[in-house]
Design a protein around this motif. Sequence first.
Motif, mmCIF file in Angstrom:
data_model
loop_
_atom_site.group_PDB
_atom_site.id
_atom_site.type_symbol
_atom_site.label_atom_id
_atom_site.label_comp_id
_atom_site.label_asym_id
_atom_site.label_seq_id
_atom_site.Cartn_x
_atom_site.Cartn_y
_atom_site.Cartn_z
ATOM 1 N N THR A 61 0.858 -1.187 0.000
ATOM 2 C CA THR A 61 0.000 0.000 0.000
ATOM 3 C C THR A 61 0.893 1.235 0.000
ATOM 4 O OG1 THR A 61 -0.295 -0.012 2.429
ATOM 5 C CG2 THR A 61 -1.877 -1.267 1.102
ATOM 6 N N ARG A 119 -5.557 -1.009 1.902
ATOM 7 C CA ARG A 119 -5.206 -1.214 3.313
ATOM 8 C C ARG A 119 -6.401 -1.764 4.088
ATOM 9 N NH1 ARG A 119 -2.070 -0.192 7.636
ATOM 10 N NH2 ARG A 119 -2.910 0.850 9.468
ATOM 11 N N GLU A 172 0.915 -6.514 5.050
ATOM 12 C CA GLU A 172 0.773 -5.226 4.373
ATOM 13 C C GLU A 172 2.092 -4.474 4.482
ATOM 14 O OE1 GLU A 172 -1.694 -0.987 4.464
ATOM 15 O OE2 GLU A 172 -1.995 -2.456 6.062
ATOM 16 N N GLU A 178 2.440 -6.216 9.396
ATOM 17 C CA GLU A 178 2.547 -4.893 8.794
ATOM 18 C C GLU A 178 4.004 -4.467 8.786
ATOM 19 O OE1 GLU A 178 1.001 -0.614 10.284
ATOM 20 O OE2 GLU A 178 -0.611 -2.055 9.894
#
Length: 240
Positions: free
Chosen positions: A134, A156, A175, A213
């Motif tokens: 992202t 996201r 992510e 993340e």
Amino acid sequence: MKLEGKLVLLTGGTDGIGLRLARQLRDKGAQVLVTGRTPERIEAAKAEGFEVLAADLATPEGVSGLLSAVAGRPVDVLINNAGMGVTHDYRTAIPDAAADERILQLNVHAPIRLIAGLMETLRGRPEAMIVNVTSGLAIAPNTGSAIYCATKAALRSYTMSLRKQLEHTRIHVLEVLPPVVDTAMTADRTNKKLAPEACAAEIVRAMERNADEANVGQVKFLRRVYSISPALARRIMLAF
């Protein structure tokens, strides 16, 4: 995740972050299939020994063609890295509707459709991963790139829901939120940029430790500000 021996499908892998990531994954022992759409870059990636699947993922036909090309192959990792930006700023001009449609297709629809098309394959692997790239702008948008920011925020949000859906499966969802990286897409930017090699290295480390993340570079600072005051983070970013 142990990357050695994994079959990785990496979109946007013939330039920028993607090409550096492909090289580093190969160095870890992964087999990397990369996608690209520019003939010169495709040939250059092939010359480096990569298997390249030509696909314009900014079109629905490009997505369906890629899924057909990898049908039956034991993909362990899908990395949705391909992306594009476009100016969408009414202060300077009426936005280009066709360009907006391409960025919506490439940045949002393509990753979602690729995930759906490869889900059964990934479910069947002993260990699998989906990596969605992202942006720090998914946390707090700037002013001039409204469509780009919106697409990254959408991906996201989708990634967060997907991770929860797959939490009891063998598919891990990561992510990656890069800052401004020195690539062709940011060639006209004069602000500080992260080297694409450094960004790729952080992605590889996040994959190896099964992170949820990966906040890359200056995005770490943005996340800290956002955790203290979302409004302040938004004010800072909307100044650009």
